[in-house]
Scaffold this active site. Structure first.
Site, mmCIF file in Angstrom:
data_model
loop_
_atom_site.group_PDB
_atom_site.id
_atom_site.type_symbol
_atom_site.label_atom_id
_atom_site.label_comp_id
_atom_site.label_asym_id
_atom_site.label_seq_id
_atom_site.Cartn_x
_atom_site.Cartn_y
_atom_site.Cartn_z
ATOM 1 N N ALA B 20 0.883 -1.166 0.000
ATOM 2 C CA ALA B 20 0.000 0.000 0.000
ATOM 3 C C ALA B 20 0.918 1.213 0.000
ATOM 4 O O ALA B 20 2.112 1.058 0.162
ATOM 5 C CB ALA B 20 -0.867 0.005 1.242
ATOM 6 N N CYS B 21 0.389 2.393 -0.213
ATOM 7 C CA CYS B 21 1.332 3.455 -0.510
ATOM 8 C C CYS B 21 0.752 4.847 -0.391
ATOM 9 O O CYS B 21 -0.438 5.048 -0.256
ATOM 10 C CB CYS B 21 1.825 3.338 -1.940
ATOM 11 S SG CYS B 21 2.371 1.707 -2.360
ATOM 12 N N ALA B 22 1.681 5.822 -0.511
ATOM 13 C CA ALA B 22 1.332 7.209 -0.782
ATOM 14 C C ALA B 22 1.799 7.519 -2.199
ATOM 15 O O ALA B 22 2.915 7.174 -2.565
ATOM 16 C CB ALA B 22 2.043 8.119 0.197
ATOM 17 N N ARG B 49 1.536 6.703 5.487
ATOM 18 C CA ARG B 49 1.168 5.845 4.371
ATOM 19 C C ARG B 49 2.321 4.982 3.876
ATOM 20 O O ARG B 49 2.139 4.194 2.965
ATOM 21 C CB ARG B 49 0.615 6.677 3.200
ATOM 22 C CG ARG B 49 -0.631 7.463 3.530
ATOM 23 C CD ARG B 49 -1.296 7.999 2.273
ATOM 24 N NE ARG B 49 -1.902 6.920 1.526
ATOM 25 C CZ ARG B 49 -3.145 6.476 1.702
ATOM 26 N NH1 ARG B 49 -3.920 7.036 2.616
ATOM 27 N NH2 ARG B 49 -3.605 5.485 0.979
ATOM 28 N N HIS B 182 6.615 8.599 -4.677
ATOM 29 C CA HIS B 182 5.987 7.422 -4.097
ATOM 30 C C HIS B 182 6.632 7.040 -2.777
ATOM 31 O O HIS B 182 7.848 7.062 -2.636
ATOM 32 C CB HIS B 182 6.125 6.241 -5.070
ATOM 33 C CG HIS B 182 5.298 5.064 -4.699
ATOM 34 N ND1 HIS B 182 5.786 3.996 -3.995
ATOM 35 C CD2 HIS B 182 3.990 4.798 -4.932
ATOM 36 C CE1 HIS B 182 4.814 3.111 -3.815
ATOM 37 N NE2 HIS B 182 3.717 3.573 -4.366
#
Lengths: 492, 363
Positions: B20-22, B49, B182
């Site tokens: 999952a991520c920003a 995040r 990212h």
């Protein structure tokens, strides 16, 4: 009593419950029950009983029980009772034994060794009650450019169609029920090789007509009445052999449908006599396309056999729009037992290797892949699609929904449920609307279950599952089988 | 000699790791160049995040001295891989200029060495040649991985928090017409430097938040079209999917978005034959399951920034605009971190692409 007549089943009638109404005697189409006036009781000829359970279902007082006849042959785990009975029958008749439905032998089921995934934490499952989940399925060539105006193949609303069952193998009532169900569900039924009864023409948009080796009932209007045409090369239950409808079953109506004289044997040869290799198949595909003005997809149905991947690759190059692959568990109205029980390969492996081969050859988008032969529930449907099928075809399950109990005596033409018979009295037992309702219910229930599965997998449409073997894991399968299936073992 | 950090898994080590991520992206609407510090600030605002196991950036129009050259950024685990790469590169291309990508020491104990190679040609069929070369290197040289391969652009990425990665590559020293950024939250420690986002092929870079439920079939489809999957991540797949649809199949960006995030059959109905054909033909690339992405792309010399979510919008995406900047971000705080005076902020509807043509700077 001849030894092969030692009954397999035993009819037990509870005298205290029986009211001598004789309904069971009338209902038994195999002649296993008789009313004995002198004794004022129902007596049974147990060796004629096939355990269809018609009498049990119709007895108003619940007085009848059918059990396995507890005979005690001297135990032998290799020369089982089944093996000994099979020998006795042949010893008496001197003929191959005919059987019906898919093989009843205990071959391992790959479906039962595959498990589906589910979302947890890293990915949200989708709730089918809140979000739309789509089952719409396209059947046909999809390699055509998006800017092309060539006609597309067929869209069906569920990835489930009904497999080929001819008028002759099943009753007109059963065919009508399937046609009605297909129309209501937005899917397709297949009339097999027995021609198309005039009553079914109004259902043409939901019908696949078949061109089989006997070419029974094939003419231009027949081809054009349907949504798609299927060339039948083989059938899972009897790959490599033809069919035989005995002359006594070729009634006036069936003779008209099949376009053969009344009372003559209807023989489907083992090969198509104009197809002796793959180049001939292509000519037939295009002959049918010419006859239908290139407006209908042409499918080719084959039995799953050892070289199925290469055969399918050849078919995909023949101009066909779809390949129906029938696994070795596929059903039949009548087939020699030794053929049914020993030829072919499992549908799970066939679909996986065919999907792989077609992708490797860049042919997968040219054809739809339809899997059939032993699809029992929505779990099997999901697994077949994850292995690479566009859709599945079901036949046995649809008949069971109508009331078939799988007594496996279709070949006798005495189906007590009015399904696999041409006897007018027996046919009258099948209520078309009721049978259609139950088939619709079955597919609706499976569709809801498929949506639950897709939701748990985090997918909002069936195309996300199609060929997505990441969603499958194997348990108790050997490494080579897993490799062929393209599936990882559970835990990986 | 090995430099102690791995750039990619060997075939037997390849496994799929959910993350999952920003995500963040920013581009100038007025032709100004945006300094690298801005994209870092966007990501820093979204700290929760990511978990320190991956960060990265893509910068477009970042090399004013080589405005029209394709440039390969390549990570190496060891000197031998670099020599082998350069031997192969020399056989296929003329290199106009090459150098080691400057880094700050002391930020990471172990790290691969990254070089950049400015290719001295172009013209008809050149992209396809570069594409094939990149696939051959990624599949064929154990200790080398091409992190970016577009014209006048760069990808900087590694295993670490995005601000650390930025510090390492001196991201603040670059200016670009468009940035993607990212911060990664993988569920275990894969440790490959090449596995961080953005994923790039030619002029196309993707930063991605989500987990693609249909990954298995999209990957099989693209693999059959010649794409090499090294990291088995969803983002790698997405970059290939866009490249295939735009460059090979010649779809428009809007059409490609309708493949990845199609409308429902009920909406398509019987009326829209083209949408129907689009969905049927490319059904393997219907990206099923949660995602939000920002994509940087160069098409016919023009730069575009695209942001898109899945058709149920199961991952967040916010976009914002000021006089000078267009921004996309996982969260609103990312936008406000770079542009406190943002004029307009909105949340695009599920599956609705937001495509911005980036004004080119005068350089």
């Amino acid at each position: 009593m001849k030894i092969e007549k030692i009954p397999e089943f035993k009819v037990l009638i509870d005298e205290s419950k029986c009211i001598r109404c004789k309904i069971c005697v009338n209902e038994c189409s195999f002649g296993a029950l008789r009313y004995d006036k002198k004794k004022n009781k129902i007596v049974s000829k147990d060796w004629l009983c096939v355990a269809c359970l018609r009498c049990v279902a119709k007895c108003p007082t619940g007085a009848i029980t059918i059990t396995r006849n507890p005979i005690s042959l001297s135990p032998h785990d290799y020369w089982t009772e089944r093996v000994r009975r099979d020998i006795w029958i042949r010893a008496e008749t001197g003929s191959p034994r005919l059987v019906s439905m898919g093989t009843n032998l205990n071959y391992p089921s790959i479906f039962d060794h595959l498990l589906l995934d589910a979302c947890q934490v890293t990915n949200p499952p989708i709730d089918p009650l809140r979000e739309p989940i789509e089952l719409e399925t396209y059947l046909g060539d999809r390699s055509i450019s998006v800017h092309s105006e060539d006609p597309l193949g067929l869209m069906i609303e569920v990835p489930i169609i009904f497999g080929a069952m001819s008028y002759g193998s099943i009753s007109l009532e059963a065919q009508k029920a399937l046609a009605k169900a297909a129309k209501e569900l937005g899917t397709l039924m297949n009339v097999g090789e027995g021609g198309l009864h005039p009553d079914l023409y109004p259902y043409g948009d939901n019908i696949i007509v078949q061109v089989a080796s006997g070419r029974f009932g094939v003419h231009r209007d027949y081809l054009n009445a349907a949504a798609a045409v299927e060339i039948k090369i083989g059938q899972g239950a009897k790959p490599g052999i033809g069919g035989h409808l005995p002359g006594e079953k070729v009634t006036a109506e069936i003779s008209a449908m099949r376009m053969i004289p009344e009372g003559t044997d209807a023989l489907s040869p083992a090969p198509h006599h104009d197809i002796y290799s793959i180049e001939d198949l292509s000519q037939l595909v295009y002959a049918i396309k010419e006859a239908t003005d290139y407006s209908k997809p042409v499918f080719v149905k084959i039995a799953a056999v050892h070289n199925v991947a290469y055969i399918a690759s050849g078919i995909a190059r023949s101009g066909a729009d779809g390949i129906v692959i029938d696994g070795f568990r596929g059903g039949t109205g009548a087939a020699p037992q030794v053929i049914r029980d020993n030829l072919g390969i499992p549908i799970e492996i066939a679909i996986a290797v065919v999907d792989d081969k077609l992708r490797e050859e860049g042919l997968r988008e040219r054809v739809a892949l339809i899997a059939s032969g032993g699809i029992r529930n929505s779990g099997d449907v999901a697994k077949a699609i994850a292995l690479g099928a566009d859709a599945v075809a079901i036949s046995t399950a649809a008949l069971v929904a109508m009331g078939c109990t799988l007594c496996q005596h279709c070949y006798t033409g005495k189906c007590p449920w009015g399904i696999a018979t041409q006897d007018p009295k027996l046919r009258a037992r099948l209520n078309v609307d009721e049978a259609a309702r139950r088939v619709v219910n079955l597919v609706k229930a499976w569709s809801t279950e498929l949506k639950e599965i897709l939701g748990a997998l985090g997918l909002s449409s069936i195309e996300g599952l199609r060929g997505n073997r990441e969603k499958l894991r194997g348990i108790g399968l050997d490494e080579l089988t897993l490799k062929m299936l393209g599936v990882k073992p559970a835990g990986r | 000699m090995s430099w102690g950090a791995r750039v990619k898994p060997r075939p037997e080590e390849r496994s799929r790791v959910p993350d999952a991520c920003a995500i963040a992206a920013v581009a100038s609407l007025s032709g100004n160049l945006v300094p690298g510090s801005g994209i870092v600030e966007m990501l820093k605002a979204m700290g929760p995040r990511y978990n320190g196991l991956g960060g990265g950036f893509a910068a477009y129009d970042v090399y004013p001295d080589f405005p029209d050259n394709f440039v390969l950024h390549v990570m190496f685990e060891d000197e031998g891989s670099r020599r082998e790469f350069e031997r192969r590169l020399g056989e296929k291309f003329r290199v106009a200029f090459s150098e080691e990508v400057p880094t700050r020491s002391g930020v990471f104990e172990e790290h691969p060495i990254t070089w950049r190679y400015f290719l001295g040609e172009g013209g008809e069929g050149f992209e396809e040649r570069v594409f094939r070369f990149v696939m051959a290197v990624d599949e064929g040289i154990d200790g080398a991985y091409v992190v970016s391969s577009g014209r006048n652009m760069a990808v900087f990425k590694g295993v670490g928090r995005p601000d650390k990665v930025a510090e390492f590559y001196k991201v603040e020293s670059y200016k670009a017409a468009m940035w993607l950024g990212h911060g990664r939250y993988p569920t275990n420690s894969p440790g490959w430097w090449g596995g961080a986002h953005p994923f790039n092929i030619l002029g196309l870079s993707v930063v991605h938040n989500g987990e693609i439920s249909s990954y298995g079939i999209s990957k099989r489809y693209l693999a059959s079209k010649g794409y090499k999957f090294i990291f088995l991540t969803d983002s790698e797949m997405l970059s290939y999917a866009f490249d295939y649809l735009l460059r090979v199949e010649k779809l428009s960006v809007d059409e490609a978005c309708k493949v990845l995030s199609p409308r429902f059959w009920k909406e398509i109905g019987n009326g829209n034959e083209f949408l129907k054909r689009l969905r049927i033909r490319y059904q393997e690339l219907h990206v099923n399951g949660p995602f939000s992405i920002a994509v940087g792309m160069r098409i016919n010399g023009d730069l575009y920034m695209l942001s898109l979510t899945d058709r149920l919008k199961l991952r967040p995406l916010v976009v914002g605009m000021s006089d000078d900047l267009f921004m996309a971000s996982s969260e609103e705080c990312g936008i406000r971190a770079i542009e406190p005076n943002v004029k307009k902020i909105w949340r695009p509807r599920a599956g609705e692409p937001v495509l911005v043509k980036v004004k080119r700077s005068e350089n």
